[in-house]
Design a protein around this motif. Structure first.
Motif, PDB file in Angstrom:
ATOM      1  N   ARG A  34       0.212   6.813 -11.562  1.00 16.00           N
ATOM      2  CA  ARG A  34       0.400   6.175 -10.259  1.00 16.00           C
ATOM      3  C   ARG A  34      -0.637   6.727  -9.278  1.00 16.00           C
ATOM      4  O   ARG A  34      -0.856   7.936  -9.225  1.00 16.00           O
ATOM      5  CB  ARG A  34       1.816   6.461  -9.742  1.00 16.00           C
ATOM      6  N   LEU A  35      -1.280   5.860  -8.523  1.00 17.85           N
ATOM      7  CA  LEU A  35      -2.182   6.273  -7.459  1.00 17.85           C
ATOM      8  C   LEU A  35      -1.370   6.395  -6.169  1.00 17.85           C
ATOM      9  O   LEU A  35      -0.747   5.431  -5.726  1.00 17.85           O
ATOM     10  CB  LEU A  35      -3.306   5.246  -7.269  1.00 17.85           C
ATOM     11  N   GLU A  36      -1.370   7.582  -5.561  1.00 15.17           N
ATOM     12  CA  GLU A  36      -0.510   7.830  -4.403  1.00 15.17           C
ATOM     13  C   GLU A  36      -1.224   7.646  -3.076  1.00 15.17           C
ATOM     14  O   GLU A  36      -2.422   7.819  -2.958  1.00 15.17           O
ATOM     15  CB  GLU A  36       0.025   9.267  -4.457  1.00 15.17           C
ATOM     16  N   LYS A  37      -0.447   7.288  -2.057  1.00 17.68           N
ATOM     17  CA  LYS A  37      -0.820   7.341  -0.638  1.00 17.68           C
ATOM     18  C   LYS A  37      -2.038   6.500  -0.280  1.00 17.68           C
ATOM     19  O   LYS A  37      -2.856   6.902   0.554  1.00 17.68           O
ATOM     20  CB  LYS A  37      -1.022   8.798  -0.208  1.00 17.68           C
ATOM     21  N   HIS A  38      -2.140   5.323  -0.897  1.00 20.10           N
ATOM     22  CA  HIS A  38      -3.186   4.367  -0.514  1.00 20.10           C
ATOM     23  C   HIS A  38      -2.591   2.954  -0.436  1.00 20.10           C
ATOM     24  O   HIS A  38      -3.206   1.974  -0.834  1.00 20.10           O
ATOM     25  CB  HIS A  38      -4.341   4.395  -1.520  1.00 20.10           C
ATOM     26  N   LEU A  39      -1.409   2.865   0.131  1.00 19.14           N
ATOM     27  CA  LEU A  39      -0.657   1.612   0.130  1.00 19.14           C
ATOM     28  C   LEU A  39      -1.134   0.603   1.173  1.00 19.14           C
ATOM     29  O   LEU A  39      -1.387   0.963   2.323  1.00 19.14           O
ATOM     30  CB  LEU A  39       0.820   1.890   0.396  1.00 19.14           C
ATOM     31  N   ILE A  40      -1.181  -0.656   0.754  1.00 20.36           N
ATOM     32  CA  ILE A  40      -1.212  -1.767   1.706  1.00 20.36           C
ATOM     33  C   ILE A  40       0.234  -2.144   2.024  1.00 20.36           C
ATOM     34  O   ILE A  40       0.641  -2.202   3.173  1.00 20.36           O
ATOM     35  CB  ILE A  40      -1.965  -2.987   1.145  1.00 20.36           C
ATOM     36  N   LEU A  55      -4.229  -9.739  -6.286  1.00 21.30           N
ATOM     37  CA  LEU A  55      -5.353 -10.669  -6.370  1.00 21.30           C
ATOM     38  C   LEU A  55      -5.454 -11.572  -5.147  1.00 21.30           C
ATOM     39  O   LEU A  55      -6.539 -12.042  -4.805  1.00 21.30           O
ATOM     40  CB  LEU A  55      -5.228 -11.514  -7.641  1.00 21.30           C
ATOM     41  N   ARG A  56      -4.326 -11.798  -4.493  1.00 21.40           N
ATOM     42  CA  ARG A  56      -4.340 -12.668  -3.310  1.00 21.40           C
ATOM     43  C   ARG A  56      -4.748 -11.920  -2.036  1.00 21.40           C
ATOM     44  O   ARG A  56      -5.023 -12.537  -1.016  1.00 21.40           O
ATOM     45  CB  ARG A  56      -2.966 -13.325  -3.120  1.00 21.40           C
ATOM     46  N   ARG A  57      -4.752 -10.587  -2.081  1.00 24.73           N
ATOM     47  CA  ARG A  57      -5.126  -9.780  -0.907  1.00 24.73           C
ATOM     48  C   ARG A  57      -6.559  -9.287  -1.069  1.00 24.73           C
ATOM     49  O   ARG A  57      -6.882  -8.581  -2.026  1.00 24.73           O
ATOM     50  CB  ARG A  57      -4.168  -8.594  -0.749  1.00 24.73           C
ATOM     51  N   THR A  58      -7.403  -9.615  -0.118  1.00 22.03           N
ATOM     52  CA  THR A  58      -8.831  -9.288  -0.212  1.00 22.03           C
ATOM     53  C   THR A  58      -9.056  -7.790  -0.368  1.00 22.03           C
ATOM     54  O   THR A  58      -9.924  -7.352  -1.127  1.00 22.03           O
ATOM     55  CB  THR A  58      -9.578  -9.794   1.025  1.00 22.03           C
ATOM     56  N   ARG A  59      -8.284  -6.984   0.345  1.00 22.60           N
ATOM     57  CA  ARG A  59      -8.516  -5.542   0.360  1.00 22.60           C
ATOM     58  C   ARG A  59      -7.937  -4.826  -0.860  1.00 22.60           C
ATOM     59  O   ARG A  59      -8.296  -3.687  -1.145  1.00 22.60           O
ATOM     60  CB  ARG A  59      -7.940  -4.931   1.639  1.00 22.60           C
ATOM     61  N   CYS A  60      -7.058  -5.443  -1.584  1.00 18.58           N
ATOM     62  CA  CYS A  60      -6.388  -4.772  -2.707  1.00 18.58           C
ATOM     63  C   CYS A  60      -7.361  -4.465  -3.841  1.00 18.58           C
ATOM     64  O   CYS A  60      -8.138  -5.324  -4.263  1.00 18.58           O
ATOM     65  CB  CYS A  60      -5.242  -5.629  -3.234  1.00 18.58           C
ATOM     66  N   LEU A  61      -7.290  -3.240  -4.366  1.00 19.54           N
ATOM     67  CA  LEU A  61      -8.138  -2.834  -5.487  1.00 19.54           C
ATOM     68  C   LEU A  61      -7.338  -2.404  -6.708  1.00 19.54           C
ATOM     69  O   LEU A  61      -7.888  -2.335  -7.805  1.00 19.54           O
ATOM     70  CB  LEU A  61      -9.064  -1.687  -5.056  1.00 19.54           C
ATOM     71  N   SER A  62      -6.030  -2.085  -6.522  1.00 17.39           N
ATOM     72  CA  SER A  62      -5.227  -1.653  -7.669  1.00 17.39           C
ATOM     73  C   SER A  62      -3.744  -1.789  -7.340  1.00 17.39           C
ATOM     74  O   SER A  62      -3.364  -2.009  -6.185  1.00 17.39           O
ATOM     75  CB  SER A  62      -5.543  -0.195  -8.038  1.00 17.39           C
ATOM     76  N   HIS A  79      11.595  -2.498 -11.101  1.00 17.86           N
ATOM     77  CA  HIS A  79      10.787  -3.689 -10.797  1.00 17.86           C
ATOM     78  C   HIS A  79      10.177  -3.567  -9.404  1.00 17.86           C
ATOM     79  O   HIS A  79      10.287  -4.464  -8.569  1.00 17.86           O
ATOM     80  CB  HIS A  79      11.623  -4.966 -10.914  1.00 17.86           C
ATOM     81  N   PHE A  80       9.504  -2.443  -9.181  1.00 18.57           N
ATOM     82  CA  PHE A  80       8.988  -2.092  -7.854  1.00 18.57           C
ATOM     83  C   PHE A  80       7.466  -2.066  -7.894  1.00 18.57           C
ATOM     84  O   PHE A  80       6.861  -1.436  -8.766  1.00 18.57           O
ATOM     85  CB  PHE A  80       9.532  -0.726  -7.436  1.00 18.57           C
ATOM     86  N   CYS A  81       6.847  -2.751  -6.935  1.00 17.23           N
ATOM     87  CA  CYS A  81       5.395  -2.940  -6.916  1.00 17.23           C
ATOM     88  C   CYS A  81       4.776  -2.244  -5.702  1.00 17.23           C
ATOM     89  O   CYS A  81       5.290  -2.351  -4.582  1.00 17.23           O
ATOM     90  CB  CYS A  81       5.092  -4.439  -6.868  1.00 17.23           C
ATOM     91  N   GLU A  82       3.655  -1.552  -5.917  1.00 23.66           N
ATOM     92  CA  GLU A  82       2.867  -0.973  -4.833  1.00 23.66           C
ATOM     93  C   GLU A  82       1.453  -1.547  -4.902  1.00 23.66           C
ATOM     94  O   GLU A  82       0.789  -1.461  -5.937  1.00 23.66           O
ATOM     95  CB  GLU A  82       2.819   0.554  -4.942  1.00 23.66           C
ATOM     96  N   VAL A  83       1.001  -2.102  -3.792  1.00 23.03           N
ATOM     97  CA  VAL A  83      -0.319  -2.713  -3.701  1.00 23.03           C
ATOM     98  C   VAL A  83      -1.240  -1.744  -2.956  1.00 23.03           C
ATOM     99  O   VAL A  83      -0.951  -1.360  -1.826  1.00 23.03           O
ATOM    100  CB  VAL A  83      -0.240  -4.059  -2.951  1.00 23.03           C
ATOM    101  N   ASN A  84      -2.340  -1.331  -3.597  1.00 23.06           N
ATOM    102  CA  ASN A  84      -3.204  -0.271  -3.067  1.00 23.06           C
ATOM    103  C   ASN A  84      -4.538  -0.806  -2.534  1.00 23.06           C
ATOM    104  O   ASN A  84      -5.099  -1.743  -3.098  1.00 23.06           O
ATOM    105  CB  ASN A  84      -3.513   0.756  -4.157  1.00 23.06           C
TER     106      ASN A  84
END
Length: 300
Positions: free
Chosen positions: A45-51, A67-74, A82-87
């Motif tokens: 898990r990559l921490e503390k870079h949440l959108i 994929l729908r968010r321009t800034r998202c990289l991971s 079933h919990f999602c974090e967008v980084n």
């Protein structure tokens, strides 16, 4: 009788909506998912870079959100809940990832953009997300406020005191605090507003070492001054002294006066500290600027 007349209309709309659903699913079904699944990093898990984060979604829904968010990289995905974090960042190296049982880590570039259909190549800004519409159309909506820029005095500085739940998405918040050697003014909480602009009043003001409060006379404690400033205070006096030369000390006196110097007069006498709190600084009531024949001297 009315029901019989309505049936053809109902059937038409059912078929029409079904056509749209099939059309949208067609993009998803034709996407190549093999590469993305093969590159999944299980247990990381990559921490503390949440959108932002989302609950109750599937893993592919999580990927699609990225994929729908321009800034998202991971993304990080916690399978048991079933919990999602967008980084907004991706790992630079494996040690950047935190080992966490039940988590999966995946990067945007590993996935076929066809998953998001009309949003596969949108013309959205960096802080926007693509929202698909019917018949292959889409709109762009504000997604986040970006990485906060700390408003502060020009000699100030700050760094993140980021909490696990902090995120840069709309109506989310981030925490920042000042570096050692700087005084905090305002709140450490930054709030992302719906217009994509951070709301914050944090400033980081440099702490100046205090040699002391001195009794002044016509043989001045510091050699350069008095200089009367339209707005007086620590940062204003420091800036003014910098325009006159290179000085080691600055001093504030009687509310309006600024002094500069490289030496404190050897015969100067210390005064009680409260004597230098008598006057507020001119046009800057949040600070004190010495007193009558009392100069508060600071190290630059």
């Amino acid at each position: 009788m009315m029901l019989k007349k309505m049936k053809p209309i109902f059937l038409f709309y059912t078929l029409f909506l079904g056509h749209l659903l099939v059309n949208d699913m067609k993009h998803f079904c034709t996407a190549d998912l093999k590469r993305g699944y093969s590159l999944l990093q299980r247990g990381y898990r990559l921490e503390k870079h949440l959108i932002t984060n989302l609950g109750g979604v599937s893993f592919l829904d999580c990927v699609e959100e990225c994929l729908r968010r321009t800034r998202c990289l991971s993304v990080n995905y916690f399978q048991p809940a079933h919990f999602c974090e967008v980084n907004y960042k991706k790992k630079e190296s494996l040690p950047d990832l935190y080992f966490a049982k039940g988590w999966y880590y995946s990067e945007r570039d590993d996935w076929d953009k066809a998953i998001v259909g009309p949003c596969s190549n949108p013309n959205c800004q960096e802080n926007e997300k693509c929202v698909p519409k019917a018949l292959g159309a889409y709109t762009c909506e504000i997604s986040d406020c970006g990485i906060p820029i700390i408003p502060m005095n020009k000699e100030g500085n700050a760094f993140g005191n980021i909490h696990d739940s902090d995120a840069i998405g709309i109506q989310r918040k981030m925490h920042f605090t000042c570096l050692d050697g700087y005084e905090k003014e305002g709140s450490e909480v930054f709030i992302c507003q719906t217009n994509g602009v951070w709301k914050s009043d944090l400033k980081c003001n440099k702490k100046y070492q205090l040699p002391g409060c001195f009794v002044d006379d016509h043989n001045r404690v510091l050699e350069s001054g008095p200089h009367s400033l339209q707005i007086n205070g620590k940062s204003q006096c420091v800036s003014h002294c910098a325009t006159l030369g290179s000085y080691r000390y600055f001093g504030l006196q009687v509310g309006t006066e600024c002094f500069c110097g490289n030496e404190i007069k050897s015969t100067s006498q210390l005064a009680p500290p409260d004597d230098c709190k008598e006057r507020t600084c001119f046009d800057n009531p949040d600070e004190t600027c010495g007193g009558a024949w009392r100069i508060e001297v600071f190290l630059m």
